[in-house]
Motif scaffolding. Structure first.
Motif, mmCIF file in Angstrom:
data_model
loop_
_atom_site.group_PDB
_atom_site.id
_atom_site.type_symbol
_atom_site.label_atom_id
_atom_site.label_comp_id
_atom_site.label_asym_id
_atom_site.label_seq_id
_atom_site.Cartn_x
_atom_site.Cartn_y
_atom_site.Cartn_z
ATOM 1 N N GLU A 72 0.706 -1.377 -0.163
ATOM 2 C CA GLU A 72 0.144 0.026 -0.045
ATOM 3 C C GLU A 72 0.953 1.145 0.040
ATOM 4 O O GLU A 72 1.864 1.286 0.458
ATOM 5 N N VAL A 73 0.178 2.457 -0.363
ATOM 6 C CA VAL A 73 0.886 3.447 -0.523
ATOM 7 C C VAL A 73 -0.007 4.526 0.449
ATOM 8 O O VAL A 73 -0.797 4.604 0.694
ATOM 9 N N ILE A 74 1.034 5.234 1.183
ATOM 10 C CA ILE A 74 0.526 6.156 2.246
ATOM 11 C C ILE A 74 0.858 7.550 2.330
ATOM 12 O O ILE A 74 1.956 7.966 1.881
ATOM 13 N N HIS A 75 -0.465 8.508 2.543
ATOM 14 C CA HIS A 75 -0.063 9.532 2.304
ATOM 15 C C HIS A 75 0.603 10.073 3.614
ATOM 16 O O HIS A 75 -0.297 10.201 4.594
ATOM 17 N N LYS A 76 1.704 10.765 3.743
ATOM 18 C CA LYS A 76 2.307 10.975 5.106
ATOM 19 C C LYS A 76 1.481 12.084 5.984
ATOM 20 O O LYS A 76 1.149 12.013 7.009
ATOM 21 N N PRO A 77 1.026 13.286 5.172
ATOM 22 C CA PRO A 77 0.362 14.343 6.115
ATOM 23 C C PRO A 77 -0.848 13.887 6.598
ATOM 24 O O PRO A 77 -1.260 14.234 7.718
#
Length: 734
Positions: free
Chosen positions: A148-153
């Motif tokens: 999975e890809v995670i949006h850090k903010p």
């Protein structure tokens, strides 16, 4: 092909998207291909399905070395996917998509360590870009966790499966521009993984070449002359046809250049008779009734006895050529405090794959489809095309798992035979050799003879070494795998070295066997170094370390030798084995040490043996110290390869030999060509030294020192030198 030939650039990255998800490939062949739904999965390494399952294509043949697991591990690590979500498929032979596909030389790791990690990194970067576009942010705001890809903010997440289709509009980045993972973050590389197909193997599911079945398939058995290359004089074709189930009998004249062809594509079609039937047993029964008579052939004059006689005669005369001449050997030997003279020899060996050679072929409408357990598919395709007179592009080769390779399946004679028979039979055909066929028509590890002289000075230094190497030739050149490099250790570490070479012409097919060349040369030189240590009154391990000197590296690439790395493994093997306490062993037991550099790996091994009064040898344990670089990709597979190599080498030393009489091989099966049995096996303790060097392969380099470690241990136990193989009880009886 060199390491640098396999570098890929941005234009060589392939992407295709369909309803099934993302498919990403990484061409190592240097040619970009159209990017649309027509791109074949065979040209791709990575596919991501909507449910998040990632399918990774293994590009190289699998013959038991674990490469089908190890190479996908490199991709999966940088892709950042959970290993349990990975599925692995075997590639077909496709040099345009994958470059050279082969299993040999322990080259899979050094050739693919960097490139295949970048395949995974490119796929991961594309998934990140697809997510960043969806979230209207920069890629730098995104990270990945497995799958999975995670949006850090914000902490938002998108699965790889949900992003697959969006990658259609993503331009693949330059692989060289990507930063690869810090090894401290590895989740897959460095973790022990079972071979991907192990469950199928132990439950007997069809995987191997011998398991292949095609609709309407017939079976073929083929007989060739016991004397290599002899032509068919007569055959009772009608008697074979009378067997129930036999469909066709094909007399094959063979390629005049089949035994030793020009070029580097392997042995071609030999004179033979093939029987095709609706079952293999019927084909075998028909073959048994052929009563083939073979024409006379010059090879009938060749024998093991005549080879030994010719070697002795050649040694008595002037060598045919010189390969190395450092200093003044004659003067150094004359000035030596002690000298040793010894003659060493080793036999021809068969690969003895547990799965005999086989191939399934289907010829239809001028095109050929092949299912082969080959180690080297592209030369097989080229050889088959040349033999049948068709275009290579009209041949498809499916690589199926091989039941053992060890170098035998680098040749593709069985592929050519199956293709020829299938074309003549007009139906799909599975060709299967018998065990006797396999033993009688191998590409043997060549035998050899070494006549050595060595001298040590008053301080116990090895100051002179001379070897007259008598080997074999074919068509005026050294036979395949029968050579010796001019840098063979201890050259460059001894001030006065002379390597001379003479050749015996012969017409027996030879080829690489696991650790080619090294598997024999290690026995000779490491045993003789042990002899020189004894002459010097020195501890054999200390003598080896002293011989290596204090330099880190000797010589220049590509022939540079890491003396410091070899010292490191020798010291480690001594510590592991308790070498300094070997004097306390019971009578009849001894320990021996040997080291060797092979296939970019540095190995030192100590063997502990017991020799009974009847001359039987029991190996009690072997300790192995190895330096193959900074990373062990799959510790489980690495341990298997090292332990298997040691057992393989000791089996060669104790049991195996091919002898020739009247131009034919005398051995026929495991009854007279025995392999080590389970009851003879022993513990093998392995330690990998982590160094700063790039990782290399493990299929071969552990084998060479196993043989001399055992023979040196036998000397320590009995005082008797082993100078020829295999070791027999008669050599050691009290």
């Amino acid at each position: 092909m060199t390491y640098h030939d396999l570098k890929a650039n941005r234009r060589q990255v392939l992407v295709s998207v369909s309803a099934g998800g993302l498919t990403l490939g990484f061409s190592l062949a240097g040619k970009a291909q159209a990017q649309d739904d027509a791109v074949r999965p065979l040209n791709a390494y990575v596919s991501v399905a909507p449910n998040g399952i990632v399918t990774i294509t293994a590009k190289n043949p699998e013959v038991g070395q674990g490469i089908k697991t190890m190479l996908p591990m490199l991709i999966a690590e940088e892709l950042d996917v959970a290993w349990e979500d990975v599925r692995i498929v075997q590639a077909d032979n496709d040099p345009k998509a994958f470059g050279r596909q082969f299993a040999g030389g322990s080259m899979a790791t050094p050739l693919h360590w960097d490139e295949l990690r970048r395949v995974g990194a490119v796929a991961r970067a594309m998934l990140i870009q697809a997510a960043a576009t969806a979230w209207n942010c920069g890629p730098a705001d995104c990270v990945t966790a497995p799958g999975e890809v995670i949006h850090k903010p914000s902490g938002k997440k998108r699965s790889y499966g949900s992003l697959a289709l969006a990658c259609a509009s993503v331009t693949p980045p330059d692989p060289k521009s990507l930063t690869l993972k810090d090894p401290k973050t590895y989740r897959i590389i460095g973790k022990p993984m079972a071979q991907y197909d192990v469950e199928k193997i132990v439950t007997g599911q069809p995987l191997f070449g011998i398991d292949q079945v095609r609709p309407g398939m017939l079976y073929a058995s083929i007989v060739k002359a016991p004397v290599f290359g002899a032509k068919v004089a007569s055959a009772d074709v009608e008697a074979a046809k009378a067997v129930k189930g036999v469909k066709k009998v094909i007399v094959i004249d063979g390629d005049p250049n089949g035994l030793f062809p020009t070029g580097n594509i392997g042995q071609g079609l030999l004179p033979s008779v093939a029987v095709v039937a609706d079952s293999w047993w019927a084909a075998k029964k028909g073959r048994d009734r052929l009563n083939v008579k073979w024409a006379d052939h010059p090879t009938q004059a060749q024998s093991t006895k005549s080879f030994a006689e010719q070697a002795a005669a050649l040694n008595a005369g002037a060598p045919q050529r010189n390969a190395r001449n450092d200093g003044d050997v004659a003067a150094a030997l004359k000035a030596s405090a002690k000298t040793v003279e010894a003659a060493y020899s080793y036999p021809f060996l068969s690969h003895a794959n547990l799965e005999p050679q086989n191939c399934t072929a289907e010829f239809k409408d001028g095109k050929l489809e092949i299912w082969a357990p080959t180690q080297n598919p592209e030369p097989g395709r080229q050889l088959t095309a040349r033999t049948l007179g068709i275009k290579p592009e009209d041949i498809t080769v499916h690589m199926v798992r091989g039941g053992g390779g060890f170098g035998r399946r680098l040749a593709n004679d069985y592929m050519v035979e199956a293709a020829w028979v299938a074309r003549e039979a007009g139906a799909p055909v599975k060709l299967l050799w018998t065990r006797e066929d396999d033993m009688a028509h191998d590409h043997y590890r060549p035998g050899g003879y070494h006549y050595l002289k060595g001298g040590v000075d008053a301080q116990g230094n090895l100051i002179a070494l001379q070897d007259h190497f008598v080997t074999f030739s074919q068509n005026g050149a050294i036979a395949a795998s029968a050579g010796m490099p001019a840098t063979e250790f201890p050259a460059r570490f001894v001030p006065n070295v002379k390597y001379d070479v003479s050749m015996i012409p012969m017409a027996i097919p030879t080829g690489p066997l696991r650790a080619p060349g090294s598997n024999a040369l290690s026995f000779v030189f490491q045993s003789f170094i042990d002899e020189m240590a004894h002459a010097a009154g020195a501890d054999p391990l200390a003598f080896q370390i002293k011989l290596l000197g204090d330099q880190a590296v000797v010589g220049q690439p590509p022939a540079a030798f890491g003396a410091g790395r070899m010292r490191g493994v020798l010291k480690a093997a001594g510590e592991m084995s308790g070498w300094d306490k070997r004097g306390k062993l019971p009578k009849g037991e001894g320990m021996g040490v040997a080291c060797y550099y092979s296939h970019q790996g540095y190995f030192a091994e100590v063997a502990h043996v017991a020799v009974a009064d009847d001359g039987s040898v029991k190996v009690k344990k072997v300790w192995v110290a190895a330096d193959v670089g900074h990373t062990i990709i799959n510790p489980h597979g690495a341990l298997n390869q090292v332990q298997g190599s040691v057992l393989d080498g000791v089996s060669e030393a104790l049991h195996q030999q091919i002898t020739i009489d009247g131009g034919a091989v005398q051995q026929s099966n495991f009854t007279d060509y025995p392999l080590m049995r389970i009851a003879e096996s022993f513990p093998v303790e392995v330690k990998f030294l982590k160094t700063e060097f790039p990782p290399t392969g493990l299929g071969e380099p552990a084998l060479p020192p196993a043989l001399p470690a055992v023979t040196n241990a036998i000397f320590a136990a009995t005082g008797k030198r082993i100078r020829s193989l295999p070791i027999t009880p008669d050599m050691l009886k009290a």
